[in-house]
Design a protein around this motif. Structure first.
Motif, PDB file in Angstrom:
ATOM      1  N   ARG A  80       1.062  -1.097  -0.016  1.00 57.77           N
ATOM      2  CA  ARG A  80       0.152   0.018  -0.018  1.00 57.77           C
ATOM      3  C   ARG A  80       0.981   1.213   0.042  1.00 57.77           C
ATOM      4  O   ARG A  80       0.446   2.418  -0.610  1.00 57.77           O
ATOM      5  CB  ARG A  80      -0.979   0.229   1.357  1.00 57.77           C
ATOM      6  CG  ARG A  80      -1.889   1.362   1.285  1.00 57.77           C
ATOM      7  CD  ARG A  80      -2.797   1.031   2.288  1.00 57.77           C
ATOM      8  NE  ARG A  80      -3.734   2.073   2.174  1.00 57.77           N
ATOM      9  CZ  ARG A  80      -4.527   2.602   3.318  1.00 57.77           C
ATOM     10  NH1 ARG A  80      -4.634   1.837   4.353  1.00 57.77           N
ATOM     11  NH2 ARG A  80      -5.311   3.571   2.997  1.00 57.77           N
ATOM     12  N   SER A  81       2.167   1.356   0.770  1.00 57.19           N
ATOM     13  CA  SER A  81       2.763   2.524   0.981  1.00 57.19           C
ATOM     14  C   SER A  81       3.716   2.468  -0.379  1.00 57.19           C
ATOM     15  O   SER A  81       3.862   3.780  -0.931  1.00 57.19           O
ATOM     16  CB  SER A  81       3.718   2.457   2.147  1.00 57.19           C
ATOM     17  OG  SER A  81       4.635   1.495   1.844  1.00 57.19           O
ATOM     18  N   ILE A  82       3.961   1.410  -1.140  1.00 55.98           N
ATOM     19  CA  ILE A  82       4.717   1.529  -2.447  1.00 55.98           C
ATOM     20  C   ILE A  82       3.812   2.137  -3.396  1.00 55.98           C
ATOM     21  O   ILE A  82       4.091   2.921  -4.284  1.00 55.98           O
ATOM     22  CB  ILE A  82       5.281   0.038  -2.671  1.00 55.98           C
ATOM     23  CG1 ILE A  82       6.196  -0.258  -1.794  1.00 55.98           C
ATOM     24  CG2 ILE A  82       5.775   0.212  -4.128  1.00 55.98           C
ATOM     25  CD1 ILE A  82       6.763  -1.572  -2.042  1.00 55.98           C
ATOM     26  N   GLY A  83       2.494   1.674  -3.555  1.00 50.92           N
ATOM     27  CA  GLY A  83       1.497   1.983  -4.450  1.00 50.92           C
ATOM     28  C   GLY A  83       1.222   3.636  -4.185  1.00 50.92           C
ATOM     29  O   GLY A  83       1.047   4.445  -5.219  1.00 50.92           O
ATOM     30  N   ALA A  84       1.262   4.182  -2.947  1.00 48.47           N
ATOM     31  CA  ALA A  84       1.035   5.662  -2.713  1.00 48.47           C
ATOM     32  C   ALA A  84       2.024   6.316  -3.153  1.00 48.47           C
ATOM     33  O   ALA A  84       2.021   7.433  -3.706  1.00 48.47           O
ATOM     34  CB  ALA A  84       0.785   5.865  -1.325  1.00 48.47           C
ATOM     35  N   LEU A  85       3.521   5.891  -2.904  1.00 50.69           N
ATOM     36  CA  LEU A  85       4.457   6.489  -3.453  1.00 50.69           C
ATOM     37  C   LEU A  85       4.707   6.511  -5.111  1.00 50.69           C
ATOM     38  O   LEU A  85       5.143   7.653  -5.530  1.00 50.69           O
ATOM     39  CB  LEU A  85       5.744   5.941  -2.835  1.00 50.69           C
ATOM     40  CG  LEU A  85       7.064   6.582  -3.319  1.00 50.69           C
ATOM     41  CD1 LEU A  85       7.288   7.779  -2.821  1.00 50.69           C
ATOM     42  CD2 LEU A  85       8.320   5.774  -2.743  1.00 50.69           C
ATOM     43  N   ALA A 100       1.949   6.409  -6.917  1.00 50.99           N
ATOM     44  CA  ALA A 100       1.018   7.675  -7.188  1.00 50.99           C
ATOM     45  C   ALA A 100       1.227   9.163  -7.076  1.00 50.99           C
ATOM     46  O   ALA A 100       1.323   9.867  -7.981  1.00 50.99           O
ATOM     47  CB  ALA A 100      -0.495   7.116  -6.301  1.00 50.99           C
ATOM     48  N   LEU A 101       2.059   9.296  -5.990  1.00 49.46           N
ATOM     49  CA  LEU A 101       2.638  10.629  -5.926  1.00 49.46           C
ATOM     50  C   LEU A 101       3.523  10.968  -6.799  1.00 49.46           C
ATOM     51  O   LEU A 101       3.561  11.904  -7.238  1.00 49.46           O
ATOM     52  CB  LEU A 101       3.290  10.426  -4.363  1.00 49.46           C
ATOM     53  CG  LEU A 101       3.401  11.791  -3.736  1.00 49.46           C
ATOM     54  CD1 LEU A 101       2.582  12.909  -3.908  1.00 49.46           C
ATOM     55  CD2 LEU A 101       4.074  11.896  -2.477  1.00 49.46           C
ATOM     56  N   SER A 102       4.404  10.029  -6.998  1.00 53.06           N
ATOM     57  CA  SER A 102       5.341  10.058  -8.061  1.00 53.06           C
ATOM     58  C   SER A 102       5.045  10.609  -9.413  1.00 53.06           C
ATOM     59  O   SER A 102       5.368  11.521 -10.209  1.00 53.06           O
ATOM     60  CB  SER A 102       6.331   8.965  -8.158  1.00 53.06           C
ATOM     61  OG  SER A 102       7.093   8.785  -6.843  1.00 53.06           O
ATOM     62  N   ALA A 132       3.233  14.225  -9.318  1.00 53.56           N
ATOM     63  CA  ALA A 132       4.229  15.051  -9.366  1.00 53.56           C
ATOM     64  C   ALA A 132       4.750  15.441 -10.635  1.00 53.56           C
ATOM     65  O   ALA A 132       5.149  16.452 -10.969  1.00 53.56           O
ATOM     66  CB  ALA A 132       5.276  14.865  -8.141  1.00 53.56           C
ATOM     67  N   PHE A 133       5.092  14.174 -11.168  1.00 56.11           N
ATOM     68  CA  PHE A 133       5.589  14.251 -12.833  1.00 56.11           C
ATOM     69  C   PHE A 133       4.701  15.064 -13.552  1.00 56.11           C
ATOM     70  O   PHE A 133       5.084  15.835 -14.507  1.00 56.11           O
ATOM     71  CB  PHE A 133       6.180  13.022 -12.927  1.00 56.11           C
ATOM     72  CG  PHE A 133       6.361  12.989 -14.802  1.00 56.11           C
ATOM     73  CD1 PHE A 133       7.671  13.497 -15.015  1.00 56.11           C
ATOM     74  CD2 PHE A 133       5.586  12.689 -15.534  1.00 56.11           C
ATOM     75  CE1 PHE A 133       7.972  13.749 -16.335  1.00 56.11           C
ATOM     76  CE2 PHE A 133       5.821  12.557 -16.904  1.00 56.11           C
ATOM     77  CZ  PHE A 133       7.220  13.060 -17.162  1.00 56.11           C
ATOM     78  N   CYS A 134       3.419  14.679 -13.518  1.00 55.88           N
ATOM     79  CA  CYS A 134       2.430  15.315 -14.429  1.00 55.88           C
ATOM     80  C   CYS A 134       2.153  16.798 -14.176  1.00 55.88           C
ATOM     81  O   CYS A 134       2.161  17.662 -14.872  1.00 55.88           O
ATOM     82  CB  CYS A 134       1.159  14.620 -14.269  1.00 55.88           C
ATOM     83  SG  CYS A 134       1.275  13.032 -15.173  1.00 55.88           S
ATOM     84  N   TYR A 135       2.332  17.023 -12.885  1.00 58.18           N
ATOM     85  CA  TYR A 135       2.028  18.437 -12.450  1.00 58.18           C
ATOM     86  C   TYR A 135       3.232  19.169 -13.211  1.00 58.18           C
ATOM     87  O   TYR A 135       2.804  20.361 -13.672  1.00 58.18           O
ATOM     88  CB  TYR A 135       2.086  18.628 -10.951  1.00 58.18           C
ATOM     89  CG  TYR A 135       1.803  20.224 -10.593  1.00 58.18           C
ATOM     90  CD1 TYR A 135       0.517  20.646 -10.475  1.00 58.18           C
ATOM     91  CD2 TYR A 135       2.763  20.804  -9.767  1.00 58.18           C
ATOM     92  CE1 TYR A 135       0.683  22.065 -10.076  1.00 58.18           C
ATOM     93  CE2 TYR A 135       2.804  21.929  -9.459  1.00 58.18           C
ATOM     94  CZ  TYR A 135       1.531  22.586  -9.517  1.00 58.18           C
ATOM     95  OH  TYR A 135       1.594  24.002  -8.918  1.00 58.18           O
ATOM     96  N   VAL A 136       4.378  19.054 -12.849  1.00 55.69           N
ATOM     97  CA  VAL A 136       5.647  19.835 -13.252  1.00 55.69           C
ATOM     98  C   VAL A 136       5.579  19.634 -14.823  1.00 55.69           C
ATOM     99  O   VAL A 136       6.021  20.645 -15.327  1.00 55.69           O
ATOM    100  CB  VAL A 136       6.942  19.270 -12.673  1.00 55.69           C
ATOM    101  CG1 VAL A 136       8.184  19.718 -13.111  1.00 55.69           C
ATOM    102  CG2 VAL A 136       6.785  19.403 -11.256  1.00 55.69           C
TER     103      VAL A 136
END
Length: 70
Positions: A7-12, A14-16, A19-23
Motif C-alpha cells: 500500500r505504501s509503495i502504491g501511494a509513493l 501515485a505521488l511520483s 508530481a511528474f504530471c504537475y511539473v
C-alpha cells in the motif's frame, strides 16, 4: 530494516506520477513557446506575456489563498 507494505509503495508511485504530471504541465508552455504564436496567429511577445501572466498567477495564488483562508 522493515520492508515497505504494498500500500505504501502504491501511494509513493501515485505521488511520483502526479508530481511528474504537475511539473510537466507547468513547463509545457515554455517548451512549445515558439509553436504557440504560429498556431494562434499572434506575435511571440503576446505569447510571452501569456506565459508570464500564468507564471505570475501561479506565484501569487498561494498568498491569496492564505489571506482568504483566514
Amino acid at each position: 530494516m522493515t520492508s515497505a507494505s504494498p500500500r505504501s509503495i502504491g501511494a509513493l508511485v501515485a505521488l511520483s506520477i502526479s508530481a511528474f504530471c504537475y511539473v510537466a504541465m507547468e513547463m509545457l508552455p515554455i517548451g512549445v513557446l515558439s509553436l504557440i504564436p504560429t498556431n494562434l496567429n499572434v506575435s511571440v511577445s503576446h505569447t510571452g506575456l501569456l506565459v508570464t501572466g500564468y507564471a505570475g498567477t501561479v506565484a501569487i495564488a498561494p498568498e491569496i489563498d492564505k489571506l482568504v483562508g483566514k
